[in-house]
Design an enzyme around this catalytic site. Structure first.
Site, PDB file in Angstrom:
ATOM      1  N   ARG A 179      34.373 -67.501 -12.947  1.00 39.49           N
ATOM      2  CA  ARG A 179      35.367 -67.686 -14.132  1.00 39.49           C
ATOM      3  C   ARG A 179      36.022 -68.810 -14.517  1.00 39.49           C
ATOM      4  NH1 ARG A 179      36.542 -62.448 -15.997  1.00 39.49           N
ATOM      5  NH2 ARG A 179      35.353 -61.068 -14.865  1.00 39.49           N
ATOM      6  N   TYR A 215      49.316 -75.990 -12.881  1.00 45.18           N
ATOM      7  CA  TYR A 215      48.335 -76.477 -12.117  1.00 45.18           C
ATOM      8  C   TYR A 215      48.787 -77.737 -11.248  1.00 45.18           C
ATOM      9  CZ  TYR A 215      43.683 -78.889 -11.305  1.00 45.18           C
ATOM     10  OH  TYR A 215      42.607 -79.526 -10.497  1.00 45.18           O
TER      11      TYR A 215
END
Lengths: 579, 579
Positions: B221, B497
């Site tokens: 994914r 992130y």
């Protein structure tokens, strides 16, 4: 913004033999009725439903032990075994479902209707039912058109309809994330009303919107008329809570994740066979500041679908985009009066959003449609469609009252497959209707069909498939009206939605089963999906293996066995029972 | 359009201890190295990888019977047991993976590398491996950073890496539907080159793009840097063919379907544990006619995320939208030189599409960012980011050579949870690094940290968490650099992130395990997903149950057992083994 024509509380306010509230029904307009009778060459025949007292409703098999156990969970007032409650949860709302009911057949009615108040009560009801070997039908709006509410009874002590009408709250609004939390029993209008109070809309409006429930939208992977703008229902679900016989399952912590397979996508489309959805978290949008609907005329279905493809692939789709083929346009079911378009294909384009966006998108679409030879028909054509957007099921009731048959089926495919899919399914339907006509001439009279209301697309009637293979029988009238529209458009393909209107004749349920089987075979063989937004239920199960393979069926069985080890949830619906 | 800096054939052209081709490596720039050494108060230390001859590589356990059986399927040339082949398929490319390799630990290397030529050979290899009790690691680009290529060996006669490099063809282009069919072994650049010959692009460019394979994109994914415009990889997959030990599984007949759960979503994210993806059908788009990248400076991370939220919710996102926090911006890892932005947060916006769209969207975004106090930094800042977009893994190699440690982790959450998620994970990382620093002062020297390169966001260094709890140890230098950016934005939320750079010290693998565990706990407790696009592998498995529940794990096990009854596929990866 939209006209709601019926009560939204639950199906108890609706007629037991059809769609919606009693006062929302009007007889078939005389001009349409005369036209259809002439086209089909059939004599006038009134076919009203039988009286409630003429129903064949078996006695409830619910045992005293079960009744007391269920009442112990939800309270005695919420365990119902009266005829009205049971009949109103008997099957869904396919035409076959209605024809059976109208003829007095309520043999599939549940033995009891149980109305839990919340998640924990649902869990407890499931435990009782597993212990006492009762099959459970999760019941939202009851609007399934694929047999999703008619489980197999074999091996069970009875069938309980688990009506979620009392789980009807909007429980949280996260305005910053534009995510709301709600319960599954909310019907379309009630949900939109609750959201509007916070300045939001879900924008999900399938034709069944007035009565279908938000839990049902999820369980069947519903798609709304405005899917081009707001997205399919599955794309609006960010989280789910599910009550299963194996316990509670909560899914969805983020907008997107790579933490393995997206298991929300197993719950979406699970049709009550894996668990009962008791809570949903949904993406919503601000109420649109501006709304504009308009009509266009395209020269033909091929030109129209090419234009829709360009719009989708250039990311220029309107919020609503639907294109009727020549026959549906001529029949006046595309949002205009009969023949109002002077031929061609009617396209409805709707725009909802910020005012600047509506104006800019409308202009961009006009450029594409104009270049494709489209002729603008103005806002009134669009508004007319908006007014009638939920009218189809009421019209069906009127047709069934007047001795006619009406039903729909749908598919989707990639753009390159779409012309073949359209032609093959349409021709197959016409051929199957013609064969049925040839096999059942008893109720027809001889008369010539009028122009413009035949089985093939307008302009193809003379040489079209309606005449092919019908032999002597076809000379007595058109075998039926086969219409189609595209209503859900993607960059890679689109849906096809077929509507069939034909004389009721004798044994219409069996006739339709044969016609539908022929069309389903055509869909599978031409590479389409067996259903774009109606779900599998019982009706589409024979074609499911062709779609997902033996391994797909094995996976569904394994998942069901994990979540519902005793197999009490909607047995035989969606997941084929092992043979 | 993009600079490809390395061979794309397969990992055999790459260095065995790091990222990419040998000639793509450069040492850490002297100014950066000096700055880091000063900031962390550590002595200069070169830490190159050991020589290939110093590797601890166990002898292959592949039996003659197995070797002959596998050679009987793929041919003797495609069964490899040489050290080079095995070492290059040893684990993935997490920093822990690299540190072990650099230290000479190749204990997890597969016993053999098998390279099948097509789907039928994959099926046959699986049959051989099931019969001979060999574990199988489907191997695409080998770029997993979560332990996705290090299966449990217990109970198996050996481990076979099933390298899909020979399944590298674009096999069909349906230009009308904008759907292509391709094989899983294609790496990013090869796929884009093949598509470009037909005028198309996939637009999927994760940082690993140069080496990651299209099959790996699906199995994990993946999400590309341009996900705002092109979508996550899962949204680009319309069909899959999977070779499983139970047979062939084909999925995907239409752009959308309501034929039960979307089973494609079970294959996506299955990380090689359910089957081997041997064919993909993908949505592609026309090559963009225009491309524009630019930089913006926002006053702070909160202002920047608010602006991204508005863009997403008003459907005005650029094709690429990424926002670095104050620390990442100051460190020069946001697409500019060190301190180039004079404080604040760097935002990179990229636009790819029709020329009109690029101009209009750029103007719309400028209006929103301007109203949010954003200052345009011009096209050079954007172009600079484009040039360095795949540079991160090379920089990590240079840092590891220079005695430093660098690693990333990521999550996603709804907008309302994002500020808490950001603060909690950042502070947890700083606190954990500080604790590690306190526990390992042996390799540090005393020196004061320079301004602007500390653990907290710029401007918070003095009072920030970097100083908290560090006691005497912190006085010796900053414990590390903790940076963050938002790179994937949705209407309902966004990804976060994090990049950590700190001194290597002794036993860095164990140290990072502790730091990562603290951060993972913070993510789970603050409602984020344990991974937005890195997948589960082995590393995230302890947190999977919190995310999908006991029932989710049970469902994964049931699906695995159905498709892989002997459990030979990537044992222990993704699906927790029953205890």
């Amino acid at each position: 913004m939209y006209v709601v024509t019926a009560s939204t509380t639950n199906r108890s306010g609706t007629v037991w033999w059809g769609w919606g509230a009693p006062d929302a029904h009007t007889p078939l307009a005389e001009d349409i009725r005369s036209l259809l009778e002439a086209a089909f060459a059939v004599a006038r025949q009134d076919t009203p439903p039988v009286g409630l007292d003429e129903l064949h409703l078996p006695a409830s098999s619910l045992s005293v032990e079960a009744s007391e156990a269920l009442a112990g969970v939800v309270g005695p007032a919420w365990v119902r075994v009266d005829a009205g409650s049971r009949v109103r949860r008997c099957r869904g709302r396919s035409t076959a479902d209605l024809l059976r009911l109208r003829a007095g057949d309520a043999l599939d009615a549940p033995d009891a209707v149980v109305l839990p108040a919340g998640h924990d009560e649902v869990l407890a009801v499931l435990r009782v039912c597993a212990r006492l070997r009762l099959a459970v039908v999760p019941f939202g709006g009851g609007t399934s058109v694929v047999g999703g509410l008619a489980p197999a009874r074999g091996g069970f002590a009875g069938v309980v309809a688990l009506d979620l009408a009392r789980l009807d709250r909007l429980t949280a609004v996260d305005a910053e994330s534009q995510v709301v939390t709600c319960e599954p029993g909310l019907r379309g209008p009630a949900l939109e009303a609750a959201l509007a109070a916070h300045g939001f809309t879900l924008g999900h409006r399938p034709q069944s919107w007035e009565y279908a429930s938000v839990g049902g939208f999820a369980a069947t992977r519903s798609s709304g008329q405005a899917s081009a703008g707001y997205g399919r229902f599955d794309s609006l679900v960010v989280g789910l809570r599910i009550a299963t016989p194996a316990g509670t399952w909560e899914l969805g912590r983020a907008p997107a994740s790579a933490a393995g397979p997206d298991l929300r996508q197993l719950a979406l489309g699970s049709e009550g066979a894996f668990g009962v959805i008791t809570q949903l978290r949904l993406r919503v949008r601000p109420l649109p500041a501006a709304t504009h609907y308009e009509g266009w005329r395209l020269a033909g279905f091929a030109a129209g679908t090419a234009a829709l493809r360009e719009l989708a692939q250039r990311d220029l789709l309107p919020t609503v985009a639907r294109l009727s083929d020549e026959t549906e346009t001529a029949a006046g079911l595309a949002g205009g009066g009969i023949g109002a378009d002077a031929g061609g294909c009617r396209l409805i384009a709707g725009y909802e959003g910020e005012a600047d966006w509506v104006a800019a998108r409308q202009a961009a679409v006009a450029e594409v449609l104009g270049a494709a030879g489209g002729v603008p028909l103005g806002a009134e054509a669009g508004t007319q469609w908006v007014r009638g957007r939920f009218h189809g099921p009421y019209l069906r009731d009127a047709l069934l009252d007047a001795g006619m048959f009406a039903e729909t089926l749908e598919t989707a495919g990639f753009w390159s497959a779409l012309p073949g899919l359209y032609t093959r399914v349409r021709d197959t339907l016409v051929a199957a209707l013609t064969a049925e006509q040839a096999a059942g001439q008893t109720v027809r009279q001889a008369a010539g069909p009028p122009a413009g209301a035949t089985a093939g697309p307008a302009g193809e009637a003379a040489a079209g498939p309606a005449g092919a293979g019908a032999g002597e029988a076809a000379a007595g009238g058109a075998p039926g009206l086969v219409m189609c529209h595209v209503s859900h458009v993607y960059p890679t393909g689109a849906s096809l939605y077929f509507t069939v209107v034909c004389p009721g004749r004798d044994d219409p349920v069996a006739r339709w089963r044969r016609v539908k089987a022929a069309a389903s075979r055509a869909i599978v063989e031409t590479g389409g999906t067996i259903t774009h937004h109606h779900a599998v239920g019982v009706d589409h199960q024979p074609w499911l293996t062709a779609e997902i393979g033996d391994l797909g069926v094995a996976v569904l069985r394994a998942v069901k066995h994990t979540l519902d080890p005793d197999g009490i949830l909607n047995p035989g619906v969606l997941v084929p029972r092992a043979t």
